[in-house]
Write a protein that holds these residues in place. Structure first.
Motif, short mmCIF file in Angstrom:
data_model
loop_
_atom_site.label_atom_id
_atom_site.label_comp_id
_atom_site.label_asym_id
_atom_site.label_seq_id
_atom_site.Cartn_x
_atom_site.Cartn_y
_atom_site.Cartn_z
N SER A 194 0.84 -1.20 0.00
CA SER A 194 0.00 0.00 0.00
C SER A 194 0.87 1.26 0.00
CB SER A 194 -0.90 0.00 1.23
OG SER A 194 -1.58 1.23 1.35
N PRO A 195 0.47 2.30 -0.72
CA PRO A 195 1.27 3.54 -0.75
C PRO A 195 1.16 4.38 0.52
CG PRO A 195 -0.69 3.78 -2.11
CD PRO A 195 -0.66 2.34 -1.66
N TYR A 196 0.33 3.97 1.45
CA TYR A 196 0.32 4.58 2.78
C TYR A 196 -0.12 3.52 3.78
CZ TYR A 196 -4.73 5.22 1.83
OH TYR A 196 -6.05 5.03 1.51
N CYS A 197 0.13 3.77 5.06
CA CYS A 197 -0.21 2.77 6.07
C CYS A 197 -0.86 3.45 7.27
CB CYS A 197 1.04 1.98 6.51
SG CYS A 197 2.19 2.92 7.51
N GLU A 198 -1.20 2.65 8.26
CA GLU A 198 -1.92 3.16 9.42
C GLU A 198 -1.13 4.25 10.16
OE1 GLU A 198 -3.81 -0.73 8.49
OE2 GLU A 198 -1.75 0.01 8.59
N ARG A 199 0.19 4.23 10.08
CA ARG A 199 0.99 5.26 10.74
C ARG A 199 0.74 6.64 10.15
NH1 ARG A 199 7.04 2.56 11.48
NH2 ARG A 199 6.34 0.57 12.36
N ASP A 200 0.30 6.66 8.89
CA ASP A 200 0.05 7.94 8.21
C ASP A 200 -1.33 8.51 8.53
OD1 ASP A 200 2.55 7.80 6.80
OD2 ASP A 200 1.63 6.31 5.47
N ILE A 201 -2.21 7.68 9.08
CA ILE A 201 -3.57 8.12 9.36
C ILE A 201 -3.60 8.88 10.68
CG2 ILE A 201 -5.92 7.32 9.80
CD1 ILE A 201 -5.40 6.00 7.21
N ARG A 202 -4.15 10.08 10.64
CA ARG A 202 -4.26 10.88 11.85
C ARG A 202 -5.69 10.79 12.38
NH1 ARG A 202 -2.27 14.96 8.67
NH2 ARG A 202 -3.73 16.48 9.55
N LYS A 203 -5.80 10.39 13.62
CA LYS A 203 -7.11 10.18 14.26
C LYS A 203 -7.41 11.34 15.20
CE LYS A 203 -5.70 6.13 15.80
NZ LYS A 203 -4.43 5.99 15.09
N PRO A 204 -8.67 11.53 15.58
CA PRO A 204 -9.00 12.62 16.51
C PRO A 204 -8.26 12.48 17.84
CG PRO A 204 -11.00 11.68 15.55
CD PRO A 204 -9.87 10.77 15.17
#
Length: 385
Positions: A194-204
């Motif tokens: 994948s070109p991005y992963c969970e580390r890249d996702i910013r959560k509230p």
């Protein structure tokens, strides 16, 4: 987005007694999608989320269609959309079909006098210019240049901008916004390719429980109408929540491009998917490394999908003149491709600094009256020289 997250205080078990310090029960709310069959979150309020004090007169916010049927390569000058103080008034739908609406916005002021809930669509708000914070009951999300903010339908929110210089590219999706299936394993985790992963996702984060009673105006959008509601309690009275349904953010700058020896097709740029359309990110990357490769894209015919490209920044080797905020629409049915001379010019180039957002809808887009006001009427002839 299938990542479990939790903020604030929640009971050990769902649907069990959960009391305030004074002994009164907190109000539990299930926020669910596709009935009870898809992503959901459980929210605990200081007060029931159903206390409506009054309702105003609903009014239409349906886009006005200027061209329902067309077969013309179209270019729109997005930065000609004039700045407007109010966030909702600034949003101008330019392209639309039954699966999505595409809008441009240049809001100057933060939302302070009301809250907004889109009950008909998930929203993807791309931040071209500006910074600030998205405020919801789920917590806060800071944002800046290049961020995609994904706001699932039914989320009440306010946006606070840092200053008056803001440019937004907004997609309203009438189906859920998801990560592409081919990026996920059977458990929903993003895979190694994948070109991005969970580390890249910013959560509230920074949940702030606002326990207030009063008059709180919430504008709710449903079926092309705006419904003014006045609630008796503050919408952000969440004491805690957990689940998979909440706003999140991803920066286009964290999208890692997939490259190869020869020119890679647009699906390698895919970032999100929904019913009948995809959203892709074109980011700075190394060009193809075959000794005879041609970096410029080949001519191609969109047989069963329109193509929308929103130019954000950088130099585009396939176009002779591109402005920030420019939008091109290449409808299904006729070919398009690089401008004359750009193919030869691209040979030997090693990299590009281009930044753009692409949307491929599989049903034709209609052009609105707002779009006509910013159209470059001669774009269709730009391949002649």
């Amino acid at each position: 987005m299938p990542i479990y997250h939790s903020l604030g205080k929640i009971p050990l078990k769902r649907h069990t007694v959960f009391r305030k310090p004074d002994g009164e029960l907190y109000a539990e709310e299930l926020v669910s999608t596709e009935g009870f069959s898809s992503l959901y979150s459980l929210v605990y309020h200081c007060h029931p989320p159903t206390i409506v004090k009054s309702m105003g007169t609903p009014y239409s916010v349906e886009p006005k269609i200027a061209r329902e049927k067309h077969l013309k390569h179209t270019s729109l000058k997005g930065f000609k959309i004039q700045p407007v103080d109010d966030y909702l008034e600034s949003r101008k739908v330019i392209l639309a079909n039954n699966d999505l609406h595409i809008s441009l916005a240049a809001p100057k002021k933060s939302m302070t006098d009301y809250f907004y809930k889109n009950s008909q669509a998930d929203e993807v708000v791309f931040i071209h210019e500006g910074s600030g914070v998205l405020k919801t009951g789920f917590g806060k999300l800071n944002f800046g240049y290049g961020d995609y903010i994904v706001i699932p339908r039914g989320t009440i929110y306010q946006i606070e901008f840092d200053d008056e210089k803001n440019r937004l590219f907004i997609v309203e999706s009438f189906s859920s916004i998801q990560t592409p299936k081919r990026y996920r394993n059977a458990f929903g985790q993003l895979q190694e390719h994948s070109p991005y992963c969970e580390r890249d996702i910013r959560k509230p984060k920074d949940l702030e429980t606002i326990d207030q009673i009063g008059d709180f105006k919430v504008l709710i959008k449903k079926q092309g109408m705006m419904y003014p509601y006045t609630y008796g309690t503050h919408p952000f009275d969440f004491v805690g929540w957990d689940g998979f349904h909440y706003p999140w953010a991803l920066s286009i700058h964290d999208f890692e491009p997939i490259t190869g020896r020869l020119h890679q097709p647009p699906p390698v740029h895919q970032t999100f998917e929904a019913h009948n359309f995809v959203i892709c990110s074109f980011v700075p990357r190394k060009y193809d490394y075959h000794p005879l490769s041609i970096p410029a894209p080949y001519h191609h015919s969109n047989v069963d999908s329109d193509e929308v490209l929103y130019y954000v920044d950088g130099d585009f080797m396939s176009r002779k003149s591109v402005e920030k905020g420019q939008i091109t629409l290449h409808p299904a049915g006729i070919p398009h491709g690089p401008h004359p001379g750009t193919v030869e010019k691209s040979i030997g180039k090693e990299s590009t600094e281009e930044l753009a957002v692409m949307i491929d809808p599989f049903k034709p887009l209609m052009i609105t009256e707002e779009a006509l006001a910013i159209e470059d009427e001669d774009y269709f002839a730009s391949w002649q020289s």
